[in-house]
Structures are given as C-alpha cells and as structure tokens.
Design a protein around this motif. Structure first.
Motif, mmCIF file in Angstrom:
data_model
loop_
_atom_site.group_PDB
_atom_site.id
_atom_site.type_symbol
_atom_site.label_atom_id
_atom_site.label_comp_id
_atom_site.label_asym_id
_atom_site.label_seq_id
_atom_site.Cartn_x
_atom_site.Cartn_y
_atom_site.Cartn_z
ATOM 1 N N TRP A 199 60.292 15.772 50.145
ATOM 2 C CA TRP A 199 59.508 15.880 48.927
ATOM 3 C C TRP A 199 59.278 17.337 48.581
ATOM 4 O O TRP A 199 59.084 18.164 49.471
ATOM 5 N N ASP A 217 55.444 17.765 44.227
ATOM 6 C CA ASP A 217 55.299 16.304 44.324
ATOM 7 C C ASP A 217 54.132 15.948 45.246
ATOM 8 O O ASP A 217 53.341 15.049 44.956
ATOM 9 N N LEU A 268 50.731 14.001 44.242
ATOM 10 C CA LEU A 268 50.258 12.803 44.946
ATOM 11 C C LEU A 268 48.819 12.995 45.413
ATOM 12 O O LEU A 268 47.970 12.104 45.255
ATOM 13 N N PHE A 282 55.711 7.567 43.361
ATOM 14 C CA PHE A 282 54.600 7.228 44.250
ATOM 15 C C PHE A 282 54.414 5.714 44.341
ATOM 16 O O PHE A 282 54.090 5.190 45.402
ATOM 17 N N TYR A 335 52.802 4.501 48.000
ATOM 18 C CA TYR A 335 51.561 5.278 48.099
ATOM 19 C C TYR A 335 50.538 4.802 47.075
ATOM 20 O O TYR A 335 49.339 4.796 47.332
ATOM 21 N N THR A 391 49.404 4.855 51.546
ATOM 22 C CA THR A 391 48.292 5.810 51.561
ATOM 23 C C THR A 391 47.267 5.388 52.605
ATOM 24 O O THR A 391 46.764 6.204 53.379
#
Length: 200
Positions: free
Chosen positions: A111, A115, A119, A158, A163, A178
């Motif tokens: 990533w 990014d 997030l 995402f 996530y 997450t």
C-alpha cells in the motif's frame, strides 16, 4: 494421560488449528469459534492459547474478534462489544501481527503511504460518528487531502479489502479486517495525543 501423550495430543490439535486459521476459506481468513470447536473439540481455546505462545517469537498472535453490526460497536468494554458477555463460539479468530510494522516495512504490505493515511482518516471519521458514517461525508473529508479520483478508488479498495463495509444506503462502517488488525483503543489514544499536541 501421560505427559508424552498429552504433548502429542495438543500437537495434533495445534496443527489442525493452524490449518483453519492460516488458510483462507469461504473468502475469509481465520475461523469462527464454532468451527474450531467442531474441528478441534471443546478445548479449542486451550489449543489456541498454545498456538499463541508458539507464534509469539514470530511476532504474531491469535486474535479474537466479535463481529457485530456497526451500531453496536462500543470501545473499552472488557467482555465484548457493548459490555455484554459473549460466547467464544460466536467470535472469529485470526492470526495477526503482534507488534507494529516499522516505517521501512510498510512498503511490503503493498500500500502507498497516502492510502494508509486515507484509511486511518476514514477509520477516525467513522469512530467519531459512533461506528458509522455516510460515504459522502468521508469522501468530502478525504477530498481535502487527495484528488477526487483517488478518494473514490481508495474507499472502494478499503471496502474490497474488508477494512470498511458499506450498506445499501451508502453508510460506511468498520468491517472485520479493521476489527481484527487495528487496536482501536490505541488508535484513538494516538489521535487524542495528536489533537492535544496540536492545540498546545
């Protein structure tokens, strides 16, 4: 049961737990407590404890996550989301990083740094809104820092990666990945420290 037989007994069960937790099945990593109980037996929590100790030198750990709707997400509760006592069989178990990645190691996760920042900001906004937020609001905030095309692409990424989740009304919430990979309490503590330092 002799010590030798006991060791062999748990070795077999740990091996089975590794197969269930490390290999993706049904498009998701990890396994539910009920699946582990069926495959390993009622002592699966003891087996996971042994596996967790074996993973420690590799900087990995077994993490228990209760997957709940966003509106029931509460932080700081000792027993489970909302403080209610939950059965371990309802949880999902993952193997995750025990510590944190060094800044030089971030490139290995595939990533870009912007990014990761996007997030983090998305998670912060959703947490600030009590566990869910309209996608349009998150996009608007991200657009202050990133080009519009990167905002849409980033949020889609995402969601695809697990996530974030998105319902039919375009409401974003924190999804399984997450909950499994991010220490939300530590994340909020860092945000609070940043806000305090910025205000001084």
């Amino acid at each position: 049961m002799s010590a030798r037989k006991g060791k062999a007994y748990y070795a077999r069960k740990v091996k089975k737990a590794v197969h269930l937790l490390f290999f993706r099945h049904r498009y998701r990593p990890g396994a539910k407590g009920s699946e582990l109980k069926k495959a390993i037996g009622p002592d699966y929590l003891k087996v996971l404890k042994v596996l967790d100790a074996l993973l420690r030198p590799l900087d990995l750990k077994v993490k228990q996550v209760f997957e709940v709707p966003a509106e029931k997400l509460k932080l700081g509760a000792g027993k489970g989301p909302g403080g209610a006592s939950r059965s371990p069989d309802e949880a999902r178990y993952y193997v995750v990083l025990r510590g944190t990645l060094e800044p030089t190691e971030l490139k290995y996760c595939g990533w870009r740094i912007d990014d990761i920042a996007a997030l983090a900001l998305s998670i912060a906004v959703i947490l600030a809104r009590g566990g869910k937020a309209p996608r349009a609001d998150v996009e608007k905030l991200l657009a202050e820092k990133l080009p519009g095309w990167r905002v849409k692409m980033g949020l889609d990424k995402f969601v695809r990666s697990g996530y974030l989740g998105e319902d039919e009304q375009g409401i974003l919430y924190l999804n399984w990945r997450t909950l499994a990979e991010v220490d939300l309490k530590a994340f909020l503590d860092l945000l609070m420290k940043y806000e305090v330092a910025r205000g001084e």
